[in-house]
Design an enzyme around this catalytic site. Structure first.
Site, mmCIF file in Angstrom:
data_model
loop_
_atom_site.group_PDB
_atom_site.id
_atom_site.type_symbol
_atom_site.label_atom_id
_atom_site.label_comp_id
_atom_site.label_asym_id
_atom_site.label_seq_id
_atom_site.Cartn_x
_atom_site.Cartn_y
_atom_site.Cartn_z
ATOM 1 C CE1 TYR A 16 -6.674 10.753 -11.136
ATOM 2 C CE2 TYR A 16 -7.013 12.328 -12.918
ATOM 3 C CZ TYR A 16 -6.445 11.157 -12.440
ATOM 4 O OH TYR A 16 -5.647 10.405 -13.276
ATOM 5 C CG ASP A 68 -1.793 1.203 1.352
ATOM 6 O OD1 ASP A 68 -1.623 2.159 0.569
ATOM 7 O OD2 ASP A 68 -2.658 1.215 2.249
ATOM 8 C CB SER A 88 1.045 12.928 -14.674
ATOM 9 O OG SER A 88 0.245 14.063 -14.447
ATOM 10 C CE LYS A 146 -2.852 10.957 -11.504
ATOM 11 N NZ LYS A 146 -1.805 9.939 -11.252
#
Length: 272
Positions: free
Chosen positions: A148, A56, A134, A152
């Site tokens: 989100y 993880d 990315s 990125k």
């Protein structure tokens, strides 16, 4: 000459597709996943050439242990593909604190921990290639993907700064920026916010506007990724898919026009 490649998030999607592509041509792959059962088929087919590691990426200590285990097993790490991540769909107002933090923990901090763990190994080797997965949404944005997008954009800023820092050690750095592809990113792997009806029309209009060929075929990306890994002079940024380039070009033309319209105001703000 075969390479040793570390791929995070190798259980499905791009990670698994690329892991298999490397294995098919004889490379060695350190494949990390939360569920190692997802890698059983690759282990059965490719045997000792794949080293699966349960990981993880949110656990920094576990990241350093996993990277060390992979290096100890194969003796080196030539390429890192930082692929682990997930999509968070929802308007900024809809997003909970936990959802926002979990998005940044995986997409940004998880990537940072793996990068930090790999750099000393590559520095000692005096060679290596760090590839950060990315998104075109790390360069331009879409609504209802705000957190989100932010994760990125953070990856882009980090990686652009990283590249000149590690170039002196013989380490190359690249960003891979896919447009939409038919992976689990927008399906089972995605997190959805609790919907506020005020944003329903925006979402319907946005996702209903995509053409039939908007989502690329994930398997079609393998040639580009293999070429990137094999390049002696890899680019800092590489789009994947035919939607990304015109989307970014149009966006940047709009940005430049706006900056240009306000350039005198900007210059006057300098004060001297």
């Amino acid at each position: 000459m075969s390479k040793t490649i570390l791929i995070t998030g190798a259980s499905k999607g791009f990670g698994k597709i690329w892991a298999e592509a490397f294995l098919k041509r004889g490379d060695k792959v350190i494949a990390t996943a939360r569920d190692l059962n997802s890698l059983n088929d690759l282990v059965q087919q490719y045997g000792d050439n794949i080293f699966p590691v349960k990981l993880d990426v949110n656990d920094r200590e576990a990241v350093f242990a996993a990277v060390k285990a992979g290096k100890d097993h194969f003796g080196r790490i030539d390429t890192l593909i930082n692929n682990a991540g997930f999509g968070l769909f929802g308007a900024v107002e809809e997003t909970t604190e936990q959802q926002a933090r979990e998005q940044m923990e995986t997409n940004f901090f998880g990537l940072l921990w793996v990068t930090q763990a790999v750099i000393p190994i590559m520095r000692e080797q005096k060679s290596g290639h760090i590839i950060q997965v990315s998104s075109v949404l790390g360069v331009v944005t879409l609504p209802v993907l705000g957190i989100y997008n932010a994760s990125k954009f953070a990856v882009e800023g980090l990686t652009e700064s990283l590249a000149p820092e590690v170039a002196q050690f013989g380490i190359k750095v690249s960003l891979v920026e896919p447009n939409g592809f038919s992976t689990d990113w927008g399906g089972a792997s995605a997190v959805q916010t609790a919907a506020n009806p005020l944003y329903d029309k925006l979402k319907t209009d946005l996702f209903g506007s995509f053409p039939a060929d908007f989502y690329g075929k994930p398997e079609a990306t393998t040639d580009a990724v293999l070429k990137l890994v094999d390049s002696e002079n890899p680019p800092l940024r590489l789009f994947l898919g035919k939607i990304a380039y015109p989307f970014v070009q149009q966006n940047y033309e709009t940005r430049w026009a706006e900056w240009n319209a306000w350039k005198e105001v900007s210059a006057n703000a300098h004060g001297i």
